[in-house]
Design an enzyme around this catalytic site. Structure first.
Site, PDB file in Angstrom:
ATOM      1  CB  CYS A  31      -0.726  -0.184   1.060  1.00  0.00           C
ATOM      2  SG  CYS A  31      -1.466   1.347   1.748  1.00  0.00           S
ATOM      3  CB  CYS A  34       0.898   1.603   4.193  1.00  0.00           C
ATOM      4  SG  CYS A  34      -0.641   1.041   4.211  1.00  0.00           S
TER       5      CYS A  34
END
Lengths: 102, 621
Positions: A31, A34
């Site tokens: 991600c 992230c």
């Protein structure tokens, strides 16, 4: 004033949440937000004190994900002596994270 | 150089240049009634329009008729007296030698042939149309698309008499000056939030763009004084489709804001499609003068709410109360009464306040329950137009009309759609989001299927008019269409005025990212990222292709450096209300940066994961 960001697993999280103020970041290696959040948290860590900042891999800690009802990543939860105080989903900038830490 | 860079004009500028060119051409010639100047598609985006210009010695009226393929298809209009005649022509057929008959006040007549090109391949042809010329007359049913299709207008035979070549979004409404308001084609935030709304003449000329810092979605409403209610959001706070603003019609400035987060809890009453990002999903706004209130449809709380115009305070909620806190149920929800059939609406669209205060909506019925265990699958479900009568003193609600329930799954749309009130007993019900996947009715918006799955999807859109419980019009189109609006092509108020259109309002300053990750200088950006940069009058547009999960930061490096986080992870949008902006490659990323607040020369660079790349592009902002 500074703390360190460290990675923990689900079991360690159980111990940790009862010990003062903790910010937990549920992240995934797949991600982009992230990844960016990991740098923001390092930045935040330089400016705060009295809080543990930990990260936990969403994909390999399913039990913790289920226990805390985490639906997506990144999700940050702030605990204070075992009680959930705040939950924020998605990438956030440094001032917002400092604000939720309180 | 692996990066493609292009400077391009806003469509308003392009149209102005086109206007200057055809006016110059006209001025150079001696055009008369018998030999008029003709410009097809004068404003570049409406190929079935034309402009005819000529002079007469004496002031005279001009009556025109675009000849139909049969008599009933004639479209006529009479222009007032003038000596310099600018005659907008609407309602041409594509790929056709159109006959335009013009008659002066004196009776003198001329016929001009206008040969049009074949329609754009995205213009969909009806698969079924049932009505009569007597009923439908010279009305045109306009549909704005949500799947790959052009915005188009269809006559009583289903013949296309108007279409647009740019990707207008969401609602198209005629306003008091005869022009149309429609969402811009300029994508601001994927998947479908655009920069604002256009005010456009039927000839295709964009007179104004109303830009908003939070972008536009779904709906707009013209107030009696001309100011505009527009649906938007506050992007930096991380939620969408939960604000409405009042915009000054002359300046484009925001003069009032309603924030639904102030009156509704965001974590209760969620529909089957709710997530925290899109917790309300406001898809319609209606101002009611009698009650001085706004009625708003929120798909993701299965709720139609009403708030006070002045204070923004919540007045009432129409919806299934299951799952809402009891104190809110007691205070704001209605209790069903009456002997007839009654169903709550779920994931509804397009609320309308009728003249007597009744509330109409398109009840999509998606999931048709508040709790997962009770969710109704699409194959057993229905969508409908519904009209509720509410008593706000007794907090009682009665269902007084519906259409569509009896049609079951074939009329079922998980998303989009609208109803219109034409008069008592006379309504439009547009189910524009129908789809099957592998023969099964879709449980999610059909435009969400991508790649190989897309080939298994069959789209449909059914637009119905009902008068005194009789279906007087029905059209099917093989695509998904957000809303249907029945309009006449000509409106006396929609006068063509010359000059450059205006860019009003503001895109605001794009939020910058303040944390800069460490990155190794790695030369020019690799070709595999397919980076494109576009410089428009009010923004820089970055397009590229990244794998899901890559971390990307766009940087503008000048005397100061400005950094922007570029999302590469697609949000799981559960309400793909407009799919027309979706790229065929799911890895495609589009990120616009507003030019506001930026001045000087900037080198454009990128951080992709741990590498920093140059694009080789320098922009002057």
């Amino acid at each position: 004033m500074a703390v360190e960001v460290r990675e923990i697993n689900g079991e360690e999280l159980e111990q940790l949440v009862n010990q003062g103020k903790v910010l937990v970041d549920f992240y995934s290696k797949t991600c982009g937000p992230c990844k960016m959040l990991s740098f923001v948290l390092k930045d935040v860590a330089k400016s705060v004190d009295g809080v543990e900042i930990v990260t936990i891999d969403f994909d390999t800690n399913k039990e913790a994900v289920e226990r805390y009802g985490v639906e997506s990543y990144p999700t940050m939860i702030v605990f204070s002596n075992g009680q959930e105080v705040t939950r924020v989903k998605g990438l956030q900038q440094k001032p917002k994270i400092i604000q939720i830490i309180g | 150089m692996t990066v493609r860079f292009k400077e391009f004009d806003h469509i308003i500028t392009e149209q102005y240049q086109a206007e200057q060119a055809f006016l110059a051409e006209y001025q150079q010639g001696q055009y008369t009634f018998a030999n008029p100047y003709v410009k097809l598609n004068p404003y570049l985006i409406a190929p079935l329009t034309a402009l005819v210009m000529f002079k007469t010695a004496e002031p005279t009226t001009v009556s025109i008729t675009v000849k139909g393929k049969e008599k009933a298809g004639d479209i006529s209009f009479k222009f007032p007296e003038a000596t310099d005649h600018m005659i907008p022509v609407y309602g041409l057929y594509a790929d056709h030698a159109n006959q335009l008959e013009m008659i002066l006040g004196s009776g003198e007549t001329t016929v001009v042939t206008l040969q049009t090109e074949a329609a754009h391949k995205g213009v969909k042809q009806p698969t079924q149309i049932t009505t009569t010329a007597d009923y439908f007359q010279d009305n045109i049913m306009f549909l704005t698309s949500t799947s790959t299709a052009q915005v188009a207008g269809y006559d009583y035979r289903g013949d296309v008499r108007w279409y647009g070549t740019i990707n207008f979004a969401f609602d198209l409404k005629r306003v008091s000056n005869g022009r149309l308001l429609v969402g811009t084609h300029r994508l601001m935030i994927p998947p479908y939030h655009t920069t604002g709304i256009y005010e456009i003449g039927m000839i295709g000329k964009i007179y104004k763009e109303y830009r908003l810092p939070g972008g536009y979605h779904h709906d707009q409403f013209e107030m009696e004084d001309g100011n505009l209610l527009i649906l938007t959001q506050d992007l930096p706070r991380g939620t969408v489709e939960d604000m409405c603003v009042l915009v000054d019609r002359k300046t484009g400035q925001i003069i009032k804001t309603w924030d639904y987060q102030k009156v509704l809890p965001q974590d209760v009453g969620g529909s089957g499609s709710q997530d925290t990002h899109d917790w309300f999903h406001n898809n319609a706004v209606w101002y009611d003068k009698k009650t001085n209130s706004l009625t708003l449809s929120g798909r993701h709380q299965d709720a139609i709410i009403n708030i006070d115009y002045e204070t923004g305070a919540l007045n009432w909620i129409i919806g299934d109360p299951e799952g809402w806190p009891q104190e809110l149920v007691n205070k704001y929800f209605f209790k069903p009464v009456g002997e007839g059939d009654f169903d709550w609406q779920y994931e509804q669209h397009a609320c309308v306040v009728c003249p007597n205060g009744d509330i109409m909506a398109f009840d999509n019925g998606h999931w048709r329950a508040k709790v997962k265990e009770k969710y109704l699958p699409a194959k057993d479900n229905f969508s409908r137009g519904v009209r509720y009568r509410i008593d706000t003193e007794k907090m009682e609600i009665e269902q007084v009309w519906q259409y569509g329930k009896e049609r079951g799954a074939e009329f079922f749309s998980t998303y989009i759609c609208n109803v219109e009130y034409f008069g008592e007993g006379h309504y439009l019900v547009h189910s524009g989001g129908i789809g099957t996947f592998d023969g099964e009715t879709c449980n999610k918006p059909p435009v969400q299927f991508r790649g190989e799955d897309e080939k298994k999807v069959v789209l449909n859109s059914i637009t119905v008019e009902i008068k005194d419980d009789v279906v007087v019009y029905e059209m099917h189109l093989p695509a998904n269409f957000y809303r249907a609006e029945k309009l006449k092509l000509y409106s006396p108020e929609d006068e063509l005025t010359l000059g450059k259109g205006e860019l009003l309002g503001t895109l605001g300053v794009t939020e910058e990212f303040t944390t800069i990750p460490p990155a190794e200088e790695s030369g020019i950006v690799p070709e595999k990222y397919n980076v494109k940069l576009g410089l428009e009058e009010d923004r820089l547009i970055f397009k590229a292709t990244f794998e899901k999960g890559q971390m990307v930061l766009l940087q503008l490096e000048g005397e100061t450096t400005h950094s922007y986080f570029v999302p590469t992870t697609k949000r799981p949008f559960l309400a793909m209300c407009v799919g027309t902006f979706q790229e065929s490659d799911e890895r495609a990323v589009e990120f616009p940066v507003s030019r506001e607040g930026l001045a000087g020369e900037f080198k454009v660079s990128l951080i992709v994961d741990e590498f920093k790349y140059e694009t080789g592009v320098t922009v002057s902002l």
